[in-house]
Design a protein around this motif. Sequence first.
Motif, PDB file in Angstrom:
ATOM      1  N   THR A 181      30.802  34.423 -34.682  1.00 15.78           N
ATOM      2  CA  THR A 181      29.821  35.076 -33.821  1.00 15.78           C
ATOM      3  C   THR A 181      29.923  34.596 -32.378  1.00 15.78           C
ATOM      4  OG1 THR A 181      28.291  35.358 -35.673  1.00 15.78           O
ATOM      5  CG2 THR A 181      27.363  35.484 -33.464  1.00 15.78           C
ATOM      6  N   ALA A 182      30.010  33.289 -32.192  1.00 14.30           N
ATOM      7  CA  ALA A 182      30.048  32.738 -30.835  1.00 14.30           C
ATOM      8  C   ALA A 182      31.275  33.207 -30.067  1.00 14.30           C
ATOM      9  CB  ALA A 182      30.010  31.214 -30.891  1.00 14.30           C
ATOM     10  N   VAL A 183      32.434  33.200 -30.723  1.00 12.24           N
ATOM     11  CA  VAL A 183      33.665  33.582 -30.030  1.00 12.24           C
ATOM     12  C   VAL A 183      33.673  35.073 -29.712  1.00 12.24           C
ATOM     13  CG1 VAL A 183      36.179  33.700 -30.204  1.00 12.24           C
ATOM     14  CG2 VAL A 183      34.970  31.658 -30.984  1.00 12.24           C
ATOM     15  N   VAL A 184      33.239  35.894 -30.649  1.00 15.27           N
ATOM     16  CA  VAL A 184      33.196  37.340 -30.391  1.00 15.27           C
ATOM     17  C   VAL A 184      32.246  37.656 -29.243  1.00 15.27           C
ATOM     18  CG1 VAL A 184      32.437  39.543 -31.336  1.00 15.27           C
ATOM     19  CG2 VAL A 184      33.908  38.054 -32.684  1.00 15.27           C
ATOM     20  N   GLU A 185      31.073  37.034 -29.245  1.00 19.51           N
ATOM     21  CA  GLU A 185      30.088  37.328 -28.198  1.00 19.51           C
ATOM     22  C   GLU A 185      30.514  36.782 -26.834  1.00 19.51           C
ATOM     23  OE1 GLU A 185      26.341  35.880 -29.567  1.00 19.51           O
ATOM     24  OE2 GLU A 185      26.082  37.504 -31.037  1.00 19.51           O
ATOM     25  N   GLY A 186      31.313  35.719 -26.824  1.00 15.75           N
ATOM     26  CA  GLY A 186      31.761  35.160 -25.550  1.00 15.75           C
ATOM     27  C   GLY A 186      33.150  35.585 -25.144  1.00 15.75           C
ATOM     28  N   ALA A 187      33.756  36.481 -25.923  1.00 17.48           N
ATOM     29  CA  ALA A 187      35.168  36.809 -25.725  1.00 17.48           C
ATOM     30  C   ALA A 187      35.464  37.435 -24.375  1.00 17.48           C
ATOM     31  CB  ALA A 187      35.638  37.728 -26.842  1.00 17.48           C
ATOM     32  N   ALA A 188      34.588  38.319 -23.880  1.00 19.74           N
ATOM     33  CA  ALA A 188      34.879  39.008 -22.618  1.00 19.74           C
ATOM     34  C   ALA A 188      35.093  38.021 -21.481  1.00 19.74           C
ATOM     35  CB  ALA A 188      33.742  39.973 -22.293  1.00 19.74           C
ATOM     36  N   ALA A 189      34.241  37.017 -21.386  1.00 26.08           N
ATOM     37  CA  ALA A 189      34.394  36.014 -20.331  1.00 26.08           C
ATOM     38  C   ALA A 189      35.531  35.047 -20.645  1.00 26.08           C
ATOM     39  CB  ALA A 189      33.093  35.240 -20.156  1.00 26.08           C
ATOM     40  N   LEU A 242      34.560  16.682 -30.856  1.00 27.56           N
ATOM     41  CA  LEU A 242      33.587  17.013 -31.886  1.00 27.56           C
ATOM     42  C   LEU A 242      32.407  17.702 -31.215  1.00 27.56           C
ATOM     43  CD1 LEU A 242      33.592  16.346 -34.971  1.00 27.56           C
ATOM     44  CD2 LEU A 242      32.001  14.504 -34.449  1.00 27.56           C
ATOM     45  N   VAL A 243      32.051  18.895 -31.708  1.00 29.40           N
ATOM     46  CA  VAL A 243      30.944  19.666 -31.150  1.00 29.40           C
ATOM     47  C   VAL A 243      29.997  20.031 -32.281  1.00 29.40           C
ATOM     48  CG1 VAL A 243      30.273  21.771 -29.922  1.00 29.40           C
ATOM     49  CG2 VAL A 243      32.385  20.588 -29.288  1.00 29.40           C
ATOM     50  N   ASP A 244      28.705  19.808 -32.076  1.00 28.96           N
ATOM     51  CA  ASP A 244      27.725  20.143 -33.098  1.00 28.96           C
ATOM     52  C   ASP A 244      27.656  21.648 -33.321  1.00 28.96           C
ATOM     53  OD1 ASP A 244      27.031  17.518 -33.521  1.00 28.96           O
ATOM     54  OD2 ASP A 244      25.306  17.573 -32.152  1.00 28.96           O
ATOM     55  N   ASP A 245      27.414  22.035 -34.546  1.00 33.32           N
ATOM     56  CA  ASP A 245      27.345  23.445 -34.911  1.00 33.32           C
ATOM     57  C   ASP A 245      26.348  24.203 -34.036  1.00 33.32           C
ATOM     58  OD1 ASP A 245      28.018  25.487 -37.218  1.00 33.32           O
ATOM     59  OD2 ASP A 245      25.840  25.573 -36.963  1.00 33.32           O
ATOM     60  N   ALA A 246      25.188  23.618 -33.794  1.00 32.70           N
ATOM     61  CA  ALA A 246      24.152  24.313 -33.024  1.00 32.70           C
ATOM     62  C   ALA A 246      24.561  24.551 -31.574  1.00 32.70           C
ATOM     63  CB  ALA A 246      22.850  23.513 -33.060  1.00 32.70           C
ATOM     64  N   ASP A 247      25.525  23.782 -31.073  1.00 35.43           N
ATOM     65  CA  ASP A 247      25.949  23.924 -29.679  1.00 35.43           C
ATOM     66  C   ASP A 247      27.028  24.975 -29.487  1.00 35.43           C
ATOM     67  OD1 ASP A 247      24.197  21.926 -28.898  1.00 35.43           O
ATOM     68  OD2 ASP A 247      25.687  20.330 -29.138  1.00 35.43           O
ATOM     69  N   VAL A 248      27.551  25.506 -30.568  1.00 34.96           N
ATOM     70  CA  VAL A 248      28.605  26.523 -30.460  1.00 34.96           C
ATOM     71  C   VAL A 248      27.947  27.885 -30.306  1.00 34.96           C
ATOM     72  CG1 VAL A 248      30.590  27.577 -31.614  1.00 34.96           C
ATOM     73  CG2 VAL A 248      30.198  25.119 -31.783  1.00 34.96           C
ATOM     74  N   THR A 249      27.818  28.298 -29.069  1.00 31.40           N
ATOM     75  CA  THR A 249      27.177  29.562 -28.711  1.00 31.40           C
ATOM     76  C   THR A 249      28.119  30.354 -27.821  1.00 31.40           C
ATOM     77  OG1 THR A 249      26.194  28.646 -26.696  1.00 31.40           O
ATOM     78  CG2 THR A 249      24.908  28.440 -28.748  1.00 31.40           C
ATOM     79  N   ALA A 250      27.728  31.586 -27.544  1.00 25.59           N
ATOM     80  CA  ALA A 250      28.526  32.413 -26.635  1.00 25.59           C
ATOM     81  C   ALA A 250      28.618  31.768 -25.258  1.00 25.59           C
ATOM     82  CB  ALA A 250      27.911  33.809 -26.536  1.00 25.59           C
ATOM     83  N   ARG A 280      31.985  30.773 -23.206  1.00 27.81           N
ATOM     84  CA  ARG A 280      32.262  31.248 -21.841  1.00 27.81           C
ATOM     85  C   ARG A 280      32.476  30.102 -20.864  1.00 27.81           C
ATOM     86  NH1 ARG A 280      27.180  34.094 -22.961  1.00 27.81           N
ATOM     87  NH2 ARG A 280      27.659  36.167 -23.850  1.00 27.81           N
ATOM     88  N   GLY A 281      31.814  28.960 -21.142  1.00 28.70           N
ATOM     89  CA  GLY A 281      31.861  27.845 -20.202  1.00 28.70           C
ATOM     90  C   GLY A 281      32.786  26.730 -20.641  1.00 28.70           C
ATOM     91  N   PRO A 282      32.273  25.719 -21.360  1.00 31.29           N
ATOM     92  CA  PRO A 282      33.084  24.552 -21.701  1.00 31.29           C
ATOM     93  C   PRO A 282      34.379  24.855 -22.457  1.00 31.29           C
ATOM     94  CG  PRO A 282      30.766  24.085 -22.075  1.00 31.29           C
ATOM     95  CD  PRO A 282      30.855  25.548 -21.755  1.00 31.29           C
ATOM     96  N   LEU A 283      34.346  25.800 -23.390  1.00 31.44           N
ATOM     97  CA  LEU A 283      35.563  26.084 -24.149  1.00 31.44           C
ATOM     98  C   LEU A 283      36.620  26.733 -23.256  1.00 31.44           C
ATOM     99  CD1 LEU A 283      37.021  25.988 -26.855  1.00 31.44           C
ATOM    100  CD2 LEU A 283      36.071  28.248 -27.379  1.00 31.44           C
ATOM    101  N   ARG A 284      36.214  27.704 -22.443  1.00 30.79           N
ATOM    102  CA  ARG A 284      37.166  28.332 -21.517  1.00 30.79           C
ATOM    103  C   ARG A 284      37.699  27.305 -20.520  1.00 30.79           C
ATOM    104  NH1 ARG A 284      38.931  33.074 -18.663  1.00 30.79           N
ATOM    105  NH2 ARG A 284      38.997  32.655 -16.424  1.00 30.79           N
ATOM    106  N   ASP A 285      36.830  26.446 -20.018  1.00 34.46           N
ATOM    107  CA  ASP A 285      37.271  25.428 -19.059  1.00 34.46           C
ATOM    108  C   ASP A 285      38.335  24.518 -19.676  1.00 34.46           C
ATOM    109  OD1 ASP A 285      35.486  26.470 -17.268  1.00 34.46           O
ATOM    110  OD2 ASP A 285      34.012  24.846 -17.460  1.00 34.46           O
ATOM    111  N   LEU A 286      38.132  24.144 -20.953  1.00 37.99           N
ATOM    112  CA  LEU A 286      39.105  23.286 -21.621  1.00 37.99           C
ATOM    113  C   LEU A 286      40.432  24.011 -21.816  1.00 37.99           C
ATOM    114  CD1 LEU A 286      39.826  20.685 -23.188  1.00 37.99           C
ATOM    115  CD2 LEU A 286      38.814  21.764 -25.227  1.00 37.99           C
ATOM    116  N   LEU A 287      40.370  25.249 -22.255  1.00 38.97           N
ATOM    117  CA  LEU A 287      41.579  26.010 -22.555  1.00 38.97           C
ATOM    118  C   LEU A 287      42.392  26.310 -21.301  1.00 38.97           C
ATOM    119  CD1 LEU A 287      43.230  27.532 -24.741  1.00 38.97           C
ATOM    120  CD2 LEU A 287      41.793  29.537 -24.271  1.00 38.97           C
ATOM    121  N   THR A 288      41.709  26.546 -20.179  1.00 41.04           N
ATOM    122  CA  THR A 288      42.394  26.981 -18.949  1.00 41.04           C
ATOM    123  C   THR A 288      42.487  25.895 -17.888  1.00 41.04           C
ATOM    124  OG1 THR A 288      40.321  27.776 -17.961  1.00 41.04           O
ATOM    125  CG2 THR A 288      41.561  29.323 -19.344  1.00 41.04           C
ATOM    126  N   ASP A 289      41.940  24.711 -18.159  1.00 40.94           N
ATOM    127  CA  ASP A 289      41.908  23.625 -17.184  1.00 40.94           C
ATOM    128  C   ASP A 289      41.217  24.078 -15.892  1.00 40.94           C
ATOM    129  OD1 ASP A 289      42.378  20.991 -16.357  1.00 40.94           O
ATOM    130  OD2 ASP A 289      44.218  21.559 -15.310  1.00 40.94           O
TER     131      ASP A 289
END
Length: 405
Positions: A224-232, A332-340, A344-353
């Motif tokens: 759910t989180a990845v699909v909802e945040g995919a556009a950004a 390590l990321v808590d389940d509750a913190d994995v949101t769209a 869009r923010g921390p995960l994209r920043d990590l992937l793209t530096d």
Amino acid sequence: MSAAAAPARPLAVLLAGGGTTGHVSPLLALADCLRRRDPATGVLVLGTNEGLEARLVPARGYELAVVPRVPLPRKPSTALLRLPGRLLSAVRAAERAIVEAGEAVGAPRADVVVGVGGYVAVPAYLAARRMGVPVVVHEANFRPGVANRLGAKLTAHVATTFPGTDLHGRGGTGELTGLPMRTEVTRLDRGARRAEARAAFDLHPDAPTLLVTGGSLGAQRLNTAVVEGAAALLAALPGGGPAPQVLHLTGAGKAVTPSGLPDGAVYRVLEYTDRMDLAYAAADLVLCRAGAGTVCETTAVGLPAVYVPLPIGNGEQRHNAAGAVAAGSALLVDDADVTADWVRGPLRDLLTDADGAHRLAAMTAAAATSSVAAGARDGDERLADLVERAAGRPTPAGRGSGEAR
């Protein structure tokens, strides 16, 4: 070993476990290892009609013997009242499988029963005890489950995947073997297979690539989180170059369809793939749960990971990931913190530096050089050594690698 001392017949082994790839994959890796040592080894796998083993075991070329599924109730219920009768039926089916495993190589019964926990293991352990057949218990997770705690009371042959696991056989015995993994994974050179892997999944050859997987059953929170945040997540990079892309393994029956993606965005969706080796080779980063198999495989192949432990159960997934996190190859990321918004923010920043911190590069370097026990690539050989010893077959000098705990 002299010709006179050689065993008169091949080894006969019954392997018990099923339900998910976390149980089935280690058993098949062990079976492959035993067959590499002696192609005549008799291997029979005990499972159910409902689990993934019903497809994966025959596909791997092994015979499956079916036992009734007997969940162990964790709370008082009507199911608890039905347990004795259902368990007896399953034990009898396991006894027949022990005999069948032996008959395949001209023996009255299997030489050894190997269990990895789960519903199938309990009747196998009890049947082996009734028939006087040696038992080997292998625990994949840091915290053992009910079935393997029972099995460990019946044998001196206990193996674990992670250092510090509180599971010992009779007399306090136990070995740290690591997890048996498929050779497609343990022999994987991610860099050498990268172009082939990306072509196999129809991915851009050079774009930053995120692999998302919740295992064979999927993880709804991640999906759910990845699909909802995919556009950004897949938006073009400010400095140019290929935009990020996603290879999303959603789990059986959990296919998703992202919407609102930028023109030309690459977002590949599969419910499941039998080629996890290529999925690992295609990725720069994986977002996943922290089941034992996933942690061991991603660590073994040197793939940086963001682990999201399952928030229910006995907390073993957080412990499974601890070594890789400490080594710097994973977060390590808590389940509750994995949101769209997190995608869009921390995960994209990590992937793209995006912040210029080069954190992914540092994680990649750590993953390539760390010696975390969970990433040991010879878990199949170590466990096969233990199986042969339990069956009374001496391991040739120089081949044993089990480490006593």
